[in-house]
Write a protein that holds these residues in place. Structure first.
Motif, short mmCIF file in Angstrom:
data_model
loop_
_atom_site.label_atom_id
_atom_site.label_comp_id
_atom_site.label_asym_id
_atom_site.label_seq_id
_atom_site.Cartn_x
_atom_site.Cartn_y
_atom_site.Cartn_z
N LYS A 59 0.84 -1.22 0.00
CA LYS A 59 0.00 0.00 0.00
C LYS A 59 0.86 1.25 0.00
CE LYS A 59 -2.64 0.85 3.64
NZ LYS A 59 -2.28 2.18 4.19
N GLU A 62 1.86 2.16 -3.35
CA GLU A 62 0.68 2.35 -4.19
C GLU A 62 0.35 1.14 -5.06
OE1 GLU A 62 1.03 6.03 -6.30
OE2 GLU A 62 1.23 7.21 -4.48
N TYR A 64 -2.01 -1.13 -4.83
CA TYR A 64 -3.20 -1.36 -4.02
C TYR A 64 -3.83 -2.74 -4.25
CZ TYR A 64 -2.65 3.65 -3.46
OH TYR A 64 -2.14 4.90 -3.20
N ASP A 65 -3.81 -3.22 -5.48
CA ASP A 65 -4.40 -4.54 -5.74
C ASP A 65 -3.73 -5.62 -4.90
OD1 ASP A 65 -6.21 -3.59 -7.54
OD2 ASP A 65 -5.04 -4.05 -9.31
N ALA A 67 -1.96 -5.16 -2.16
CA ALA A 67 -2.22 -4.89 -0.75
C ALA A 67 -3.58 -5.44 -0.35
CB ALA A 67 -2.15 -3.39 -0.48
N ILE A 68 -4.58 -5.21 -1.19
CA ILE A 68 -5.94 -5.68 -0.89
C ILE A 68 -5.97 -7.20 -0.82
CG2 ILE A 68 -8.26 -5.88 -1.87
CD1 ILE A 68 -7.86 -2.95 -2.88
N SER A 91 -7.39 0.97 1.84
CA SER A 91 -6.82 0.50 0.57
C SER A 91 -7.82 0.63 -0.57
CB SER A 91 -6.35 -0.95 0.71
OG SER A 91 -5.31 -1.05 1.66
N TYR A 92 -9.07 0.26 -0.30
CA TYR A 92 -10.11 0.42 -1.32
C TYR A 92 -10.35 1.90 -1.64
CZ TYR A 92 -11.48 -4.53 -1.48
OH TYR A 92 -11.49 -5.88 -1.68
N ALA A 94 -8.03 4.27 -1.51
CA ALA A 94 -6.89 4.67 -2.35
C ALA A 94 -7.03 4.14 -3.76
CB ALA A 94 -5.59 4.19 -1.72
N ASP A 95 -7.67 2.95 -3.90
CA ASP A 95 -7.84 2.32 -5.20
C ASP A 95 -9.13 2.77 -5.88
OD1 ASP A 95 -6.64 0.55 -7.08
OD2 ASP A 95 -8.11 -0.99 -6.58
#
Length: 312
Positions: A59, A62, A64-65, A67-68, A91-92, A94-95
């Protein structure tokens, strides 16, 4: 193997960093959001720890995928872990997957209604969708006093003063509510005063626009209000493209903004309209000297500085 360990929130990938909303220039009432800068993670498996730390790392860069996905694995290992819900919500957010993030934020807020961090993320997720917390009240523990106090504070920091008062007014009186209400009322008066001043200035511009522009630009230069100076000087130039002072004001603003090459272009253009105003010429020369100094051209900087006439 399981173990206990501490996670320092300010030293590991931005985990649980207090949102910027709480760092407004104006002091806000004291709120007990979290006393400690450490989160105690108790008896988590090595797999959980590895996934969790790696998620924070991803995260932070960046990704994010990834990280999620890692956080979802954590969720499988610890289904009731509210911190994971919170990190998933962030995270969602940020994404830009706001609807999914909202679901996790709601879980976190309902688990800890008084947590300011959790609520702040939920508010942001809801607002990103063009909605308000009112639309999801039925999904929240909205009878909680601390939740409502935190919501009022968030609205205050967002300068949504009427919404803040709407939330705050029905609450039981406390030192917090009284202090925040006082700050909101003060802020609303300040906004009203500023609006009145803008209206008065608009009226003055309508009556004698050229002189009104000149007076207001001088005030903005003296107060070092660069953002408004740039905007108003550009407006003045569009209306009166032959007025050298407006070029100076715009060039001064550009210099202050670090756009030195643009400032040079504007200032040198404005010199073409100079007519026997030595004091204004000196200002142009000084500003041009500053601009050329900023871009490392000492020859032209000294040339313009040498043109400044003393005594004016």
């Amino acid at each position: 193997m399981k173990e206990k360990f501490f996670l320092s929130v300010f030293l590991s990938f931005g985990f649980l960093v207090i949102p910027s909303v709480f760092y407004a220039q104006e002091e806000t009432p004291d709120i007990n959001i979290e006393e400690s800068s450490e989160v105690f993670l108790e008896e988590y498996s090595d797999a959980f720890q590895e996934n969790f730390f790696e998620a924070l790392k991803q995260k932070g860069i960046e990704n994010y995928d990834k990280a999620i996905n890692l956080l979802l694995q954590c969720k499988q290992l610890q289904p009731d872990n509210i911190v994971v819900d919170y990190e998933l919500a962030k995270s969602y957010l940020a994404d830009k997957q706001f609807i999914i993030g909202q679901d996790y934020a709601i879980k976190a807020v309902n688990a800890e209604p008084g947590n300011l961090w959790y609520l702040n993320v939920l508010v942001e997720l809801v607002q990103k969708q063009g909605n308000t917390i009112d639309g999801i009240k039925s999904q929240l523990s909205f009878s909680d006093q601390q939740l409502k106090e935190n919501l009022a504070l968030i609205y205050y920091q967002q300068k949504k003063y009427e919404q803040a008062l709407k939330v705050l007014s029905p609450l039981n009186a406390s030192i917090f509510t009284e202090e925040l209400e006082s700050k909101i009322n003060t802020a609303m008066k300040r906004v009203a005063t500023k609006s009145k001043a803008i209206d008065n200035n608009s009226t003055a511009i309508e009556k004698n626009p050229l002189e009104a522009y000149r007076t207001e630009l001088k005030n903005l230069i003296e107060s070092d209000n660069i953002e408004q100076l740039f905007s108003l000087s550009k407006e003045a130039l569009d209306t009166y493209p032959l007025q050298p002072f407006f070029y100076f004001a715009n060039g001064h603003a550009l210099n202050k903004m670090g756009k030195n090459k643009n400032a040079i272009e504007v200032l040198e253009s404005g010199m073409d309209y100079m007519l026997d105003d030595v004091a204004l010429e000196n200002k142009f020369y000084t500003e041009l000297s500053n601009a050329y100094t900023a871009i490392g051209d000492s020859v032209k900087a000294n040339m313009y500085l040498s043109k400044v006439k003393p005594g004016f």
